[in-house]
Enzyme design. Structure first.
Site, PDB file in Angstrom:
ATOM      1  N   SER A 137      18.961  77.654  35.783  1.00 22.24           N
ATOM      2  CA  SER A 137      19.540  76.831  36.844  1.00 22.24           C
ATOM      3  C   SER A 137      19.415  77.532  38.192  1.00 22.24           C
ATOM      4  O   SER A 137      19.502  78.759  38.272  1.00 22.24           O
ATOM      5  CB  SER A 137      21.017  76.554  36.545  1.00 22.24           C
ATOM      6  OG  SER A 137      21.168  75.888  35.321  1.00 22.24           O
TER       7      SER A 137
ATOM      8  N   GLU B   4      30.842  83.118  31.996  1.00 22.46           N
ATOM      9  CA  GLU B   4      30.150  81.840  31.897  1.00 22.46           C
ATOM     10  C   GLU B   4      30.983  80.841  31.103  1.00 22.46           C
ATOM     11  O   GLU B   4      31.160  79.691  31.514  1.00 22.46           O
ATOM     12  CB  GLU B   4      28.785  82.035  31.225  1.00 22.46           C
ATOM     13  CG  GLU B   4      28.015  80.745  31.014  1.00 22.46           C
ATOM     14  CD  GLU B   4      26.689  80.978  30.318  1.00 22.46           C
ATOM     15  OE1 GLU B   4      25.672  80.431  30.784  1.00 22.46           O
ATOM     16  OE2 GLU B   4      26.654  81.704  29.307  1.00 22.46           O
TER      17      GLU B   4
ATOM     18  N   GLU C  99      27.148  75.710  17.742  1.00 21.65           N
ATOM     19  CA  GLU C  99      27.099  76.550  16.552  1.00 21.65           C
ATOM     20  C   GLU C  99      27.442  78.002  16.885  1.00 21.65           C
ATOM     21  O   GLU C  99      28.181  78.673  16.155  1.00 21.65           O
ATOM     22  CB  GLU C  99      25.718  76.463  15.900  1.00 21.65           C
ATOM     23  CG  GLU C  99      25.377  75.103  15.290  1.00 21.65           C
ATOM     24  CD  GLU C  99      24.973  74.077  16.325  1.00 21.65           C
ATOM     25  OE1 GLU C  99      24.859  72.893  15.975  1.00 21.65           O
ATOM     26  OE2 GLU C  99      24.760  74.448  17.500  1.00 21.65           O
TER      27      GLU C  99
ATOM     28  N   SER D  85      17.923  83.090  29.029  1.00 19.17           N
ATOM     29  CA  SER D  85      17.301  82.333  27.942  1.00 19.17           C
ATOM     30  C   SER D  85      15.776  82.376  28.010  1.00 19.17           C
ATOM     31  O   SER D  85      15.194  82.444  29.090  1.00 19.17           O
ATOM     32  CB  SER D  85      17.761  80.872  27.985  1.00 19.17           C
ATOM     33  OG  SER D  85      19.134  80.768  27.689  1.00 19.17           O
TER      34      SER D  85
END
Length: 414
Positions: free
Chosen positions: A177, A260, A387, A145
């Site tokens: 993370s 994931e 979404e 990300s």
């Protein structure tokens, strides 16, 4: 259970009996006794967090030394070469024992990045990192990300430019993370800005001690700092640290993302289990004199029906894994329901507790729920927003047409 499974379970019990004590009964609830923490994310002080990580690595090392560190892994990389059924059986047996939480290693590194390295890395990277990761010597993080590419991961802007036998990486990653504990990161980069966005991405394994890699913690409103920003400034990565083909990184990313969503959608221990437990939630209502509220009881019933349906969905997915079928896009349902169920549970509890949720009176099992309530916004984002999950299900499971893209949106995406 056939003889092979019985022998394996007996071996696991012998190992665990020799190295761990039996865990207390986690299914029994005595209101007012034990730890009432409902924290989803860690909020430990730094010295306690370091000790937590040390214990996790030590337990993973012990597992590995006795053949339980990577049950399904290939033998040439330190695995045992057994089936996912053996893995599930071991997890069931180990849940009966009081052992260190290895989530800091397992959820991202062993659950997502390890399978990606196995599928796409060059042999020398597999030999270097897979035994180290599953032995507990190395922790891995996911450098995916970015500030402008979270839900739309294919819009990554971090650049990788070829320079001889190396690539030079520049950019910023966010919401990373365990980066503060990691020795290796799996990075998605833009290597061809002129190609369609899914076709101009390349994946690299980046040692986190490489010059130019900077990790900065992000403080959460829960008090902890589980996430980080990672800045890459002229970071040189050898071409032999590339995963997959040049401009073929989207295939690598999909391997990670499918694992994931399977991992995120199937979590269910500790506070997560308590938040969705009929016994725990009904005991909370009785302790707060709200059990006679029919509207609240109806909401509780609706929530628990959805929790039960999600459990059956996960059980179905596990049966597919046992049959040798890799996680597919349908795992987005589990991930979607996981976040929604926990969010509904936290909001339900907030209505049960009222002002007791925002003022710490010292009463057991009340204010502690604040920790989960503050974490719920992240649960609907991490691992893919709701979404995005709905789009995946619509297009790849239900076979619906993709959303139309306007000329203006095409120009922005290019």
């Amino acid at each position: 259970m056939d003889q092979d499974m019985q022998d394996f379970a007996a071996e696991a019990r012998r190992f665990l009996d020799a190295h761990a004590a039996k865990a207390p009964d986690r299914t029994a609830l005595t209101w007012g006794e034990g730890d009432d923490s409902m924290a989803y994310f860690s909020s430990l002080p730094p010295e306690e967090e370091r000790e937590f990580v040390r214990r996790a690595r030590e337990w993973q090392r012990i597992r590995h030394e006795h053949g339980f560190g990577w049950i399904t892994g290939p033998r040439e990389y330190g695995g045992r070469g057994l089936t996912p059924v053996h893995d599930l059986l071991y997890d069931a047996v180990e849940s009966e024992y009081d052992v260190a939480d290895t989530g800091v290693l397992g959820v991202i590194g062993l659950g997502m990045i390890g399978p990606t390295i196995l599928a796409h890395a060059q042999p020398h990277l597999k030999e270097r990192w897979l035994p180290a990761m599953y032995r507990g010597d190395a922790i891995a993080c996911q450098l995916f990300s970015e500030p402008g590419a979270g839900s739309d991961l294919a819009s990554v802007a971090t650049r990788a430019v070829r320079d001889g036998e190396d690539w030079v990486l520049n950019g910023q990653k966010v919401w990373t993370s365990v980066a503060q504990h990691s020795q290796i990161g799996l990075a998605l980069t833009r290597t061809n800005p002129d190609a369609p966005k899914h076709r101009g991405i390349t994946a690299f394994l980046v040692p986190m001690d490489t010059p130019g890699v900077e990790v900065r913690p992000l403080r959460q409103m829960t008090g902890g700092a589980d996430f980080n920003e990672v800045f890459l400034t002229d970071v040189r990565v050898p071409d032999d640290h590339r995963l997959g083909e040049v401009d073929g990184g989207w295939t690598v990313a999909l391997t990670t993302l499918m694992n994931e969503r399977a991992t995120v959608g199937s979590e269910g221990a500790g506070p997560v289990a308590a938040a969705l437990s009929p016994d725990h939630l009904s005991a909370l209502m009785r302790a707060t004199w709200t059990w006679d509220d029919r509207a609240l009881r109806a909401r509780l019933g609706e929530l628990l029906v959805d929790v039960l349906a999600t459990e059956h969905l996960n059980a179905r997915a596990l049966r597919k894994v046992r049959g040798g079928i890799a996680p597919g896009p349908e795992m987005s349902v589990s991930k979607l329901m996981y976040g929604q169920n926990l969010t509904r549970a936290a909001h339900f509890v907030s209505d049960v507790l009222g002002p007791r949720l925002i003022a710490d009176t010292g009463r057991w099992g009340t204010y502690a729920w604040t920790e989960l309530l503050l974490a719920t916004p992240a649960l609907r984002i991490l691992g893919g927003t709701e979404e995005i999950m709905k789009n995946i299900l619509a297009e790849r499971v239900l076979g619906l047409p993709k959303e139309p893209v306007t000329p203006a949106a095409k120009e922005v995406r290019s």
